[in-house]
Design a protein around this motif. Structure first.
Motif, PDB file in Angstrom:
ATOM      1  N   ALA A  42       0.829  -1.206   0.000  1.00  0.00           N
ATOM      2  CA  ALA A  42       0.000   0.000   0.000  1.00  0.00           C
ATOM      3  C   ALA A  42       0.862   1.253   0.000  1.00  0.00           C
ATOM      4  O   ALA A  42       0.576   2.230  -0.711  1.00  0.00           O
ATOM      5  N   ALA A  43       1.932   1.233   0.769  1.00  0.00           N
ATOM      6  CA  ALA A  43       2.828   2.388   0.812  1.00  0.00           C
ATOM      7  C   ALA A  43       3.514   2.613  -0.533  1.00  0.00           C
ATOM      8  O   ALA A  43       3.691   3.752  -0.972  1.00  0.00           O
ATOM      9  N   ALA A  44       3.873   1.511  -1.190  1.00  0.00           N
ATOM     10  CA  ALA A  44       4.574   1.624  -2.469  1.00  0.00           C
ATOM     11  C   ALA A  44       3.664   2.098  -3.595  1.00  0.00           C
ATOM     12  O   ALA A  44       4.096   2.818  -4.497  1.00  0.00           O
ATOM     13  N   THR A  45       2.397   1.714  -3.552  1.00  0.00           N
ATOM     14  CA  THR A  45       1.489   2.042  -4.656  1.00  0.00           C
ATOM     15  C   THR A  45       0.659   3.295  -4.404  1.00  0.00           C
ATOM     16  O   THR A  45       0.228   3.951  -5.344  1.00  0.00           O
ATOM     17  N   GLN A  46       0.410   3.618  -3.123  1.00  0.00           N
ATOM     18  CA  GLN A  46      -0.468   4.739  -2.812  1.00  0.00           C
ATOM     19  C   GLN A  46       0.216   5.855  -2.038  1.00  0.00           C
ATOM     20  O   GLN A  46      -0.419   6.846  -1.670  1.00  0.00           O
ATOM     21  N   GLY A  47       1.494   5.681  -1.771  1.00  0.00           N
ATOM     22  CA  GLY A  47       2.239   6.708  -1.061  1.00  0.00           C
ATOM     23  C   GLY A  47       2.451   6.341   0.390  1.00  0.00           C
ATOM     24  O   GLY A  47       1.542   5.850   1.058  1.00  0.00           O
ATOM     25  N   ALA A  48       3.670   6.599   0.857  1.00  0.00           N
ATOM     26  CA  ALA A  48       4.010   6.264   2.240  1.00  0.00           C
ATOM     27  C   ALA A  48       3.314   7.212   3.209  1.00  0.00           C
ATOM     28  O   ALA A  48       3.128   8.393   2.923  1.00  0.00           O
ATOM     29  N   LEU A  49       2.928   6.678   4.344  1.00  0.00           N
ATOM     30  CA  LEU A  49       2.318   7.481   5.392  1.00  0.00           C
ATOM     31  C   LEU A  49       3.418   8.149   6.224  1.00  0.00           C
ATOM     32  O   LEU A  49       4.578   7.737   6.176  1.00  0.00           O
ATOM     33  N   PRO A  50       3.068   9.186   6.991  1.00  0.00           N
ATOM     34  CA  PRO A  50       4.072   9.826   7.842  1.00  0.00           C
ATOM     35  C   PRO A  50       4.710   8.828   8.803  1.00  0.00           C
ATOM     36  O   PRO A  50       4.076   7.860   9.236  1.00  0.00           O
ATOM     37  N   ALA A  51       5.947   9.068   9.155  1.00  0.00           N
ATOM     38  CA  ALA A  51       6.658   8.182  10.078  1.00  0.00           C
ATOM     39  C   ALA A  51       5.897   8.065  11.400  1.00  0.00           C
ATOM     40  O   ALA A  51       5.441   9.061  11.952  1.00  0.00           O
ATOM     41  N   GLY A  52       5.749   6.844  11.860  1.00  0.00           N
ATOM     42  CA  GLY A  52       5.063   6.603  13.112  1.00  0.00           C
ATOM     43  C   GLY A  52       3.554   6.493  13.004  1.00  0.00           C
ATOM     44  O   GLY A  52       2.888   6.188  14.000  1.00  0.00           O
ATOM     45  N   GLU A  53       3.000   6.721  11.824  1.00  0.00           N
ATOM     46  CA  GLU A  53       1.551   6.620  11.634  1.00  0.00           C
ATOM     47  C   GLU A  53       1.145   5.141  11.606  1.00  0.00           C
ATOM     48  O   GLU A  53       1.588   4.389  10.735  1.00  0.00           O
ATOM     49  N   PRO A  54       0.279   4.699  12.541  1.00  0.00           N
ATOM     50  CA  PRO A  54      -0.048   3.271  12.638  1.00  0.00           C
ATOM     51  C   PRO A  54      -1.213   2.818  11.771  1.00  0.00           C
ATOM     52  O   PRO A  54      -1.488   1.618  11.704  1.00  0.00           O
ATOM     53  N   ILE A  55      -1.919   3.743  11.136  1.00  0.00           N
ATOM     54  CA  ILE A  55      -3.161   3.363  10.457  1.00  0.00           C
ATOM     55  C   ILE A  55      -2.923   2.380   9.321  1.00  0.00           C
ATOM     56  O   ILE A  55      -3.784   1.548   9.012  1.00  0.00           O
ATOM     57  N   GLY A  56      -1.752   2.449   8.681  1.00  0.00           N
ATOM     58  CA  GLY A  56      -1.460   1.505   7.603  1.00  0.00           C
ATOM     59  C   GLY A  56      -1.405   0.072   8.092  1.00  0.00           C
ATOM     60  O   GLY A  56      -1.957  -0.837   7.476  1.00  0.00           O
ATOM     61  N   ARG A  57      -0.779  -0.129   9.239  1.00  0.00           N
ATOM     62  CA  ARG A  57      -0.704  -1.479   9.802  1.00  0.00           C
ATOM     63  C   ARG A  57      -2.061  -1.929  10.326  1.00  0.00           C
ATOM     64  O   ARG A  57      -2.425  -3.103  10.200  1.00  0.00           O
ATOM     65  N   ILE A  58      -2.811  -1.003  10.905  1.00  0.00           N
ATOM     66  CA  ILE A  58      -4.151  -1.351  11.385  1.00  0.00           C
ATOM     67  C   ILE A  58      -5.023  -1.806  10.212  1.00  0.00           C
ATOM     68  O   ILE A  58      -5.705  -2.827  10.286  1.00  0.00           O
ATOM     69  N   GLY A  59      -4.997  -1.051   9.133  1.00  0.00           N
ATOM     70  CA  GLY A  59      -5.778  -1.423   7.956  1.00  0.00           C
ATOM     71  C   GLY A  59      -5.338  -2.744   7.362  1.00  0.00           C
ATOM     72  O   GLY A  59      -6.164  -3.570   6.959  1.00  0.00           O
ATOM     73  N   ALA A  60      -4.016  -2.962   7.311  1.00  0.00           N
ATOM     74  CA  ALA A  60      -3.498  -4.220   6.773  1.00  0.00           C
ATOM     75  C   ALA A  60      -3.934  -5.406   7.625  1.00  0.00           C
ATOM     76  O   ALA A  60      -4.283  -6.468   7.109  1.00  0.00           O
ATOM     77  N   ALA A  61      -3.928  -5.221   8.954  1.00  0.00           N
ATOM     78  CA  ALA A  61      -4.352  -6.298   9.849  1.00  0.00           C
ATOM     79  C   ALA A  61      -5.839  -6.607   9.668  1.00  0.00           C
ATOM     80  O   ALA A  61      -6.251  -7.770   9.671  1.00  0.00           O
ATOM     81  N   LEU A  62      -6.648  -5.556   9.508  1.00  0.00           N
ATOM     82  CA  LEU A  62      -8.074  -5.765   9.261  1.00  0.00           C
ATOM     83  C   LEU A  62      -8.291  -6.511   7.953  1.00  0.00           C
ATOM     84  O   LEU A  62      -9.142  -7.402   7.861  1.00  0.00           O
ATOM     85  N   LEU A  63      -7.523  -6.162   6.945  1.00  0.00           N
ATOM     86  CA  LEU A  63      -7.683  -6.800   5.632  1.00  0.00           C
ATOM     87  C   LEU A  63      -7.314  -8.279   5.710  1.00  0.00           C
ATOM     88  O   LEU A  63      -8.086  -9.143   5.266  1.00  0.00           O
TER      89      LEU A  63
END
Length: 204
Positions: A131-152
């Motif tokens: 997701a970070a590679a295709t849609q852009g990296a989130l700010p450092a320390g932002e946990p929402i990417g991992r939360i979303g990945a875990a939900l998926l």
């Protein structure tokens, strides 16, 4: 030896995917594979090692199929999401034993459950990085990417089990389309949340 190992893997997959743990023993596996029990220990130290190898083989097959499907889908995130979901659903629907081994029987053995958890953690990291590679990296320390990945990752498994069990009464196309729309909406919500946090950092 390699051929005998494959026979044992095939036999264990069939037993685990049909009889479950109750019917998956060293004796039953050897009988199904038509091999003398002494050949079992030539390839595997115990039954746990065999069933983990069965699980790993399925994960490798599914992972390769998903990677190919996503690559063939092009650059659009929506198309990629649908392609990945379609591939997962097709994989377990074409052979229901696969779904049982991956999502049901994996909970019934300590060694296999550990491998399932390890695999899930790896998949969460992979999804987050993709997701970070295709849609852009989130700010450092932002946990929402991992939360979303875990939900998926967790949600996809539960979705597949419910559908295979008949608890979600829709056809394959609707299942894929609806799940893809929901996952894409979740991704958009995660991006909005990250943007809000970047503008107004939490004081907690």
């Amino acid at each position: 030896m390699a051929e005998r190992r494959t026979l044992l893997l095939d036999a264990a997959f069939d037993l685990l995917g049909t009889e479950g743990w109750a019917g998956t023993t060293v004796r039953a596996v050897c009988h199904e594979a038509r091999l003398n029990p002494r050949y079992f220990y030539e390839s595997f130290p115990d039954l746990d090692a065999l069933v983990v190898a069965v699980y790993d083989r399925l994960i490798a097959q599914l992972g390769a199929a998903v990677m190919t499907a996503v690559a063939d889908a092009g650059d659009d995130p929506g198309d990629q999401t649908r392609a990945a979901l379609r591939c997962i659903v097709d994989f377990v629907d074409e052979d229901r034993r696969r779904g049982r081994v991956l999502y049901v029987e994996a909970l019934g053995n300590e060694a296999l459950n550990r491998r399932r958890l390890e695999t899930a953690h790896l998949l969460v990291t992979t999804v987050e990085q993709h997701a970070a590679a295709t849609q852009g990296a989130l700010p450092a320390g932002e946990p929402i990417g991992r939360i979303g990945a875990a939900l998926l990752v967790g949600g996809a498994g539960e979705l597949v089990v419910a559908w295979l069990d008949g608890r979600i009464d829709v056809d394959r196309d609707q299942l894929v389309d609806d799940a893809a729309e929901l996952l894409l909406a979740m991704g958009e919500a995660a991006a909005r949340l990250a943007a809000r946090r970047a503008k107004a950092p939490s004081t907690r």
